[in-house]
Design an enzyme around this catalytic site. Structure first.
Site, PDB file in Angstrom:
ATOM      1  N   HIS A   1       0.844  -1.193   0.000  1.00  0.00           N
ATOM      2  CA  HIS A   1       0.000   0.000   0.000  1.00  0.00           C
ATOM      3  C   HIS A   1       0.885   1.251   0.000  1.00  0.00           C
ATOM      4  CE1 HIS A   1      -2.550  -3.218   1.554  1.00  0.00           C
ATOM      5  NE2 HIS A   1      -3.594  -2.496   1.194  1.00  0.00           N
TER       6      HIS A   1
ATOM      7  N   GLY B   1      -4.075  -3.547  11.505  1.00  0.00           N
ATOM      8  CA  GLY B   1      -4.391  -4.059  10.179  1.00  0.00           C
ATOM      9  C   GLY B   1      -5.897  -4.158  10.034  1.00  0.00           C
ATOM     10  N   PRO B   2      -6.565  -4.946  10.898  1.00  0.00           N
ATOM     11  CA  PRO B   2      -8.031  -4.914  10.908  1.00  0.00           C
ATOM     12  C   PRO B   2      -8.487  -3.499  11.258  1.00  0.00           C
ATOM     13  CG  PRO B   2      -7.211  -6.833  12.101  1.00  0.00           C
ATOM     14  CD  PRO B   2      -6.029  -5.963  11.823  1.00  0.00           C
TER      15      PRO B   2
ATOM     16  N   HIS C   1      -3.831   2.931  -3.928  1.00  0.00           N
ATOM     17  CA  HIS C   1      -4.092   2.591  -2.526  1.00  0.00           C
ATOM     18  C   HIS C   1      -3.457   1.258  -2.146  1.00  0.00           C
ATOM     19  CE1 HIS C   1      -6.403   1.994   1.227  1.00  0.00           C
ATOM     20  NE2 HIS C   1      -6.500   0.748   0.816  1.00  0.00           N
TER      21      HIS C   1
ATOM     22  N   ARG D   1     -20.628 -17.284  38.087  1.00  0.00           N
ATOM     23  CA  ARG D   1     -20.499 -15.831  37.877  1.00  0.00           C
ATOM     24  C   ARG D   1     -20.448 -15.101  39.221  1.00  0.00           C
ATOM     25  NH1 ARG D   1     -26.347 -13.019  36.660  1.00  0.00           N
ATOM     26  NH2 ARG D   1     -27.620 -14.461  37.848  1.00  0.00           N
TER      27      ARG D   1
ATOM     28  N   GLU E   1     -19.444  -4.084  23.015  1.00  0.00           N
ATOM     29  CA  GLU E   1     -18.557  -5.234  23.230  1.00  0.00           C
ATOM     30  C   GLU E   1     -17.299  -5.181  22.373  1.00  0.00           C
ATOM     31  OE1 GLU E   1     -22.702  -6.638  24.324  1.00  0.00           O
ATOM     32  OE2 GLU E   1     -21.813  -5.508  22.658  1.00  0.00           O
TER      33      GLU E   1
ATOM     34  N   HIS F   1     -23.378 -16.397  31.626  1.00  0.00           N
ATOM     35  CA  HIS F   1     -24.555 -16.952  30.929  1.00  0.00           C
ATOM     36  C   HIS F   1     -24.067 -17.872  29.814  1.00  0.00           C
ATOM     37  CE1 HIS F   1     -25.992 -13.603  33.224  1.00  0.00           C
ATOM     38  NE2 HIS F   1     -27.259 -13.804  32.888  1.00  0.00           N
TER      39      HIS F   1
ATOM     40  N   HIS G   1     -29.875 -15.879  23.178  1.00  0.00           N
ATOM     41  CA  HIS G   1     -28.912 -15.587  24.235  1.00  0.00           C
ATOM     42  C   HIS G   1     -28.171 -16.829  24.735  1.00  0.00           C
ATOM     43  CE1 HIS G   1     -30.647 -11.679  24.178  1.00  0.00           C
ATOM     44  NE2 HIS G   1     -30.098 -11.272  25.299  1.00  0.00           N
TER      45      HIS G   1
ATOM     46  N   ARG H   1     -24.962 -18.681  34.814  1.00  0.00           N
ATOM     47  CA  ARG H   1     -25.968 -17.831  35.444  1.00  0.00           C
ATOM     48  C   ARG H   1     -26.596 -18.589  36.609  1.00  0.00           C
ATOM     49  NH1 ARG H   1     -32.101 -16.617  33.352  1.00  0.00           N
ATOM     50  NH2 ARG H   1     -32.546 -14.859  34.723  1.00  0.00           N
TER      51      ARG H   1
END
Length: 703
Positions: free
Chosen positions: A37, A125-126, A281, A375, A438, A488, A500, A547
């Protein structure tokens, strides 16, 4: 636009010549590699050179200097932007390293890799990840200042420094950039500055095809200090380095808000035919365009990787600048150490990632037979460790009460005006609130771990680990000691239903090399798991926690046994098992119940608790054979998730009891029963395995 001061900048013809050499090196390196690049490295050459030579507080002769500014290249595809500055500044990269761009064994891989190349602060990179890392570093710097020097005036502490980040349109298009940038604005991270290379080009050429938002206004809405430097404003392309320098100095002066500098560039400038196109690019210019560009720059088109001696000598003067900065810093640092011996000792310990003597004595123990969700046990472990491990800090993606990630009595990490009745705190607090972010949380945790030795953790539901998986993968790639509190963990969460209830997640996460996935059987195993995780400083770990309440089992939770990943929880009554049952997490209790039934029927049965497959696989063959004797072919593995992976442990005669489908919405006991995860089914599976080995001979029925 804010009126910038005309901060004094000496910018000589030799500086301009060096910037042009940077452009030529970028072209030559990609041309030799045949891929890469070059365009962004060419147009960002003045900005990168300015930063490393005049703005960034760093010492190439001491790359780990604690007082240094950090630089994050979020647009990691433009790795040459960083590599060439590391070469010119004297970090140890050579011209031969630039010639080896993207080749086997080189110090210049396609994207910068932390721990591989000196001077690279994080693997990027990501797209968008680097911005998240930079936010985490800025948060860590503030937390560390609170631990070591909280009373110093602004800018007067040896722990005051800046986090600089270069980002591209691609970084800011990725959703993670919104998550981390919104949080950075909310946290008022005045030690963070992002230089946004606004060149309007991506792989698909003009970004207008997919991007039309006003990014500067977006950052204003986040509460950032936004500045704009437009090198196209006059209608001609003029690299106004003085204006960019003034913006960078304004960023350093702003202590109440993170700064966003929108820098309008033309990608690939001054390539006569390919500048401002998608072609420059992500691919080599081609020999003809390289030659034409060098002619525009007044260079010999026949020469490649040509760095005049006076250019290199001029650039290397930054070493003396860096040494002077470090010497000045060291005076303040030594004065701080003399005045704060206890804090200095803490700084040394945390920076070295050393745990204090006897810290594990603070770990709680839980009564055998009590019913405790893992938990909840994890939350009690965190609260117990708070006084003895100040480096341990973290929080949740808006699930604190569900994840049990809040240490009791510890203040929140938050600007004073944003503390709440439920979560009081201050800017040097300990409890992190990531909001419902998250993916951003994962990248921020990586940045915290990269900064200087504190140990971050972050919580969410196991099913939402999918949202943070790219960040988790990078933590594993960089070998960062980040801990994920994923609660959970199965169909055991019950009524919330299949959206979930994670079923594929345990093995999907176990597939990430270098990530420890730990699913403790009970409260005492949870405490032992935290101990083992914290004793590792070279890898991330994810705790998969229940949980629902689970019984605290006799014999479970010996720290040495748990640290081995798998151990004999209950052995056959005669010491010679006919069948071995392997369980993890909440299913270990099913294995224990099944053993009782099988033993009553005269079938000697061993129960193995395997909280961490990765730790078990790391043991020597002799230990693994003592737990899973090769001669005992009748085996069962039970886990409330997909069976993938357990065949390795149960062998050709073994049985795996799990789920090859999604869950359902109902009370958890009903779900376990309806899906066949019961002690009776484990017994049946054990007998089926015995039958495969020929051990089930049946009984005579008479004539």
């Amino acid at each position: 636009m804010e009126q910038l001061s005309s901060a004094s900048l000496e910018w000589s013809d030799l500086d301009r010549q060096t910037v042009d050499v940077v452009r030529a090196l970028a072209m030559d390196a990609v041309e030799k590699a045949g891929s890469g690049h070059p365009g962004t490295a060419m147009s960002l050459a003045p900005a990168a050179y300015l930063l490393f030579q005049r703005v960034l507080r760093h010492d190439p002769s001491d790359p780990k200097w604690a007082g240094r500014d950090r630089f994050v290249l979020s647009c990691g595809h433009s790795s040459l932007t960083l590599y060439i500055q590391l070469y010119l500044s004297g970090y140890g990269l050579t011209l031969d390293d630039l010639k080896s761009l993207r080749q086997w064994g080189s110090l210049t891989p396609g994207h910068p890799e932390y721990g591989h190349t000196l001077g690279v602060e994080t693997t990027t990179g990501p797209l968008g990840q680097g911005i998240g890392n930079a936010v985490g570093m800025a948060m860590a710097a503030r937390r560390e200042r609170g631990l070591f020097d909280p009373d110093a005036a602004e800018g007067a502490s040896p722990f005051d420094h800046m986090i600089w980040c270069f980002a591209s349109e691609g970084d800011l298009e990725e959703g993670i950039s919104h998550e981390v940038s919104a949080l950075a604005g909310h946290q008022k991270l005045g030690n963070l500055a992002v230089v946004f290379d606004s060149n309007h080009i991506s792989i698909e050429d003009d970004t207008q095809i997919a991007l039309s938002e006003d990014i500067a206004k977006r950052y204003e809405a986040y509460g950032w200090h936004v500045l704009e430097v437009d090198w196209t404003a006059t209608g001609e392309y003029e690299e106004d380095v003085q204006a960019l320098y003034a913006a960078m100095e304004a960023a350093r002066a702003e202590t109440e808000r993170p700064t966003f500098i929108k820098l309008r560039t033309v990608i690939g400038w001054p390539a006569p035919n390919k500048q401002n196109t998608g072609k420059i690019h992500g691919s080599a210019l081609g020999a003809d365009e390289v030659a034409a560009t060098k002619r525009v720059l007044g260079m010999d088109p026949e020469k490649s990787f040509d760095v005049p001696g006076e250019v290199l000598e001029h650039a290397r003067e930054v070493v003396q600048r860096g040494r002077a900065l470090r010497a000045e810093w060291d005076k303040a640092y030594q004065s701080w150490r003399a005045a704060n011996p206890e804090r200095a000792e803490l700084f040394d310990r945390i920076s070295g990632r050393k745990l204090p003597e006897g810290w594990d004595k603070a770990l709680p123990t839980f009564e055998i037979g009590s019913q405790v969700a893992t938990r909840k046990a994890s939350g009690e472990v965190l609260s117990a460790l708070a006084p003895v491990l100040p480096e341990l800090w973290g929080g949740s993606a808006d699930l604190a009460e569900s994840n049990n990630t809040t240490m009791k009595g510890e203040p929140s990490f938050i600007p004073d005006e944003y503390q709440t009745k439920e979560f009081p705190g201050g800017r040097y607090g300990r409890t992190l609130h990531f909001g419902i972010r998250e993916h951003g949380m994962g990248a921020i945790l990586n940045g915290i771990a990269l900064h200087n030795g504190t140990r971050p953790y972050g919580g969410t539901f196991l099913v939402f680990s999918d949202y943070m998986r790219p960040s988790v993968r990078l933590a594993a790639l960089m070998k960062l000691p980040v801990t994920y509190v994923w609660t959970h963990d199965s169909i055991g969460l019950g009524e919330d239903g299949p959206t979930h209830q994670p079923v594929e997640h345990l093995w999907a996460l176990r597939a990430i090399p270098g990530l420890d996935v730990v699913r403790p059987a009970d409260a005492n195993e949870t405490a032992a798991a935290w101990k083992a995780i914290l004793e590792h400083d070279d890898r991330p770990a994810g705790l998969a926690l229940t949980r629902q309440n689970v019984p605290t089992l006799e014999g479970a939770g010996d720290p040495d046994a748990v640290a081995k990943g798998g151990y004999v929880l209950q052995d056959a009554s005669n010491g010679q098992p006919a069948v071995v049952i392997i369980g993890t997490g909440s299913e270990v209790q099913l294995a224990v119940e099944a053993r009782t039934i099988l033993e009553s029927q005269g079938i000697p049965t061993r129960v193995v608790s395997m909280p961490c497959v990765e730790w078990f696989q790391a043991q020597d063959p002799a230990y693994k054979q003592t737990v899973l004797p090769p001669a005992v072919r009748a085996r069962v593995a039970v886990e409330a998730g997909i069976p993938l992976g357990w065949r390795e442990f149960v062998g050709d005669a073994g049985e795996v009891l799990g789920l090859d489908h999604f869950g359902a919405s109902a009370p958890y006991k009903t779900i376990y029963e309806q899906f066949g995860l019961t002690a009776d089914r484990v017994v049946a599976a054990a007998k089926a395995s015995l039958a495969k080995t020929g051990a089930d001979k049946g009984e005579t029925t008479g004539n």
